[in-house]
Design an enzyme around this catalytic site. Structure first.
Site, mmCIF file in Angstrom:
data_model
loop_
_atom_site.group_PDB
_atom_site.id
_atom_site.type_symbol
_atom_site.label_atom_id
_atom_site.label_comp_id
_atom_site.label_asym_id
_atom_site.label_seq_id
_atom_site.Cartn_x
_atom_site.Cartn_y
_atom_site.Cartn_z
ATOM 1 N N GLY A 226 0.724 -1.078 -0.193
ATOM 2 C CA GLY A 226 0.231 0.003 0.039
ATOM 3 C C GLY A 226 0.967 1.159 -0.156
ATOM 4 O O GLY A 226 2.103 1.350 0.445
ATOM 5 N N GLN B 218 2.832 9.945 1.493
ATOM 6 C CA GLN B 218 4.407 9.368 1.340
ATOM 7 C C GLN B 218 5.458 9.644 0.227
ATOM 8 O O GLN B 218 6.477 9.436 0.324
ATOM 9 C CB GLN B 218 4.107 7.932 1.392
ATOM 10 C CG GLN B 218 3.826 7.301 2.767
ATOM 11 C CD GLN B 218 3.482 5.836 2.814
ATOM 12 O OE1 GLN B 218 2.574 5.312 2.037
ATOM 13 N NE2 GLN B 218 4.764 5.220 3.304
ATOM 14 N N CYS C 183 6.176 -0.571 6.696
ATOM 15 C CA CYS C 183 5.557 0.767 6.082
ATOM 16 C C CYS C 183 6.719 1.354 5.288
ATOM 17 O O CYS C 183 7.849 1.164 5.846
ATOM 18 C CB CYS C 183 5.076 2.135 7.263
ATOM 19 S SG CYS C 183 4.783 3.545 6.258
ATOM 20 N N LEU C 184 6.515 1.670 4.035
ATOM 21 C CA LEU C 184 7.615 2.135 2.992
ATOM 22 C C LEU C 184 8.242 3.292 3.604
ATOM 23 O O LEU C 184 9.483 3.449 3.248
ATOM 24 C CB LEU C 184 7.084 2.294 1.780
ATOM 25 C CG LEU C 184 6.496 1.140 1.112
ATOM 26 C CD1 LEU C 184 5.805 1.271 -0.293
ATOM 27 C CD2 LEU C 184 7.705 0.062 1.041
ATOM 28 N N HIS D 56 -4.400 1.933 7.346
ATOM 29 C CA HIS D 56 -3.031 2.330 7.631
ATOM 30 C C HIS D 56 -2.763 3.514 6.741
ATOM 31 O O HIS D 56 -2.171 4.734 6.863
ATOM 32 C CB HIS D 56 -1.921 1.141 7.386
ATOM 33 C CG HIS D 56 -0.551 1.416 7.290
ATOM 34 N ND1 HIS D 56 0.322 0.977 7.988
ATOM 35 C CD2 HIS D 56 0.097 2.323 6.431
ATOM 36 C CE1 HIS D 56 1.676 1.384 7.840
ATOM 37 N NE2 HIS D 56 1.540 2.291 6.829
ATOM 38 N N GLU D 57 -3.148 3.251 5.343
ATOM 39 C CA GLU D 57 -3.103 4.394 4.197
ATOM 40 C C GLU D 57 -3.633 5.387 4.580
ATOM 41 O O GLU D 57 -3.449 6.664 4.177
ATOM 42 C CB GLU D 57 -3.352 3.587 2.803
ATOM 43 C CG GLU D 57 -2.501 2.404 2.528
ATOM 44 C CD GLU D 57 -0.815 2.635 2.886
ATOM 45 O OE1 GLU D 57 -0.255 3.587 2.746
ATOM 46 O OE2 GLU D 57 -0.292 1.649 3.099
ATOM 47 N N HIS E 113 -2.080 7.834 6.792
ATOM 48 C CA HIS E 113 -1.065 8.702 6.516
ATOM 49 C C HIS E 113 -1.786 9.901 5.751
ATOM 50 O O HIS E 113 -0.977 11.091 5.880
ATOM 51 C CB HIS E 113 -0.478 7.866 5.002
ATOM 52 C CG HIS E 113 0.694 7.012 5.584
ATOM 53 N ND1 HIS E 113 1.743 7.434 6.156
ATOM 54 C CD2 HIS E 113 0.745 5.824 5.165
ATOM 55 C CE1 HIS E 113 2.694 6.282 6.301
ATOM 56 N NE2 HIS E 113 1.956 5.410 5.780
HETATM 57 ZN ZN LIG Z 1 2.665 3.356 5.570
#
Ligand SMILES: [Zn+2]
Length: 169
Positions: free
Chosen positions: A46, A51, A91-92, A133-134, A137
């Site tokens: 995701g 991000q 998480c990226l 989660h996304e 963000h």
């Molecule tokens: Zn993340």
């Protein structure tokens, strides 16, 4: 299409609240294509616009093993939440860091597609985790915000150590 640079914690831009998307044009489609390409290139499941330093309410996800079930949600809002689950999240923006987070087991989400049409998505299990989660963000929230301060401090110390090792390797 292009792979975009991903912001890494503790970059303060990750704390920005995204604005709703109002224009559904070719530029938005291009941006979503770039988000998918960036997510796939980083082996993520995701990615939120925040991000990549774009502060619009856009998120992409693909939890499938063959990476062929792309889901793009524009202006997503949670209509209903049900149950709870503990899932080990990554998480990226926190490369190499994982932690257990408790979230709703099922979510019903209202969003728009790339053409601005309203869609309703019901998700359960890992996909529900990913969407929550996304969506966080887009509100400037990250998964370590859910941890106790002690646990968070330990994880961030580990992240710092990994970065130093990577820098000196
Ligand atoms: Zn993340």
């Amino acid at each position: 299409m292009s792979v975009l640079p991903i912001l890494e914690f503790p970059d303060p831009r990750l704390r920005t609240r995204a604005e709703p998307v109002r224009v559904f044009d070719a530029k938005l489609k291009q941006f979503v294509a770039d988000l998918f390409e960036t997510m796939y290139a980083a082996n993520g499941v995701g990615l939120a616009a925040t991000q990549v330093d774009v502060h619009q309410r856009v998120l992409v996800a693909d939890m499938s093993d063959d990476r062929k079930q792309p889901l793009a949600l524009i202006n997503a809002q949670i209509l209903e939440k049900e149950g709870s689950q503990v899932y080990q999240e990554g998480c990226l923006s926190f490369p190499g860091l994982y932690a257990d987070v408790t979230r709703a087991l099922k979510v019903k989400v209202k969003a728009q597609d790339l053409d601005g049409n309203e869609i309703v998505v019901e998700a359960e299990g890992p996909l529900a985790v990913c969407i929550q989660h996304e969506m966080d963000h887009l509100d400037g929230k990250v998964f370590v915000d859910y941890l106790s301060s002690l646990k968070r401090a330990l994880l961030l110390k580990r992240l710092d150590k990994q970065r130093k090792q990577a820098a000196s390797a």
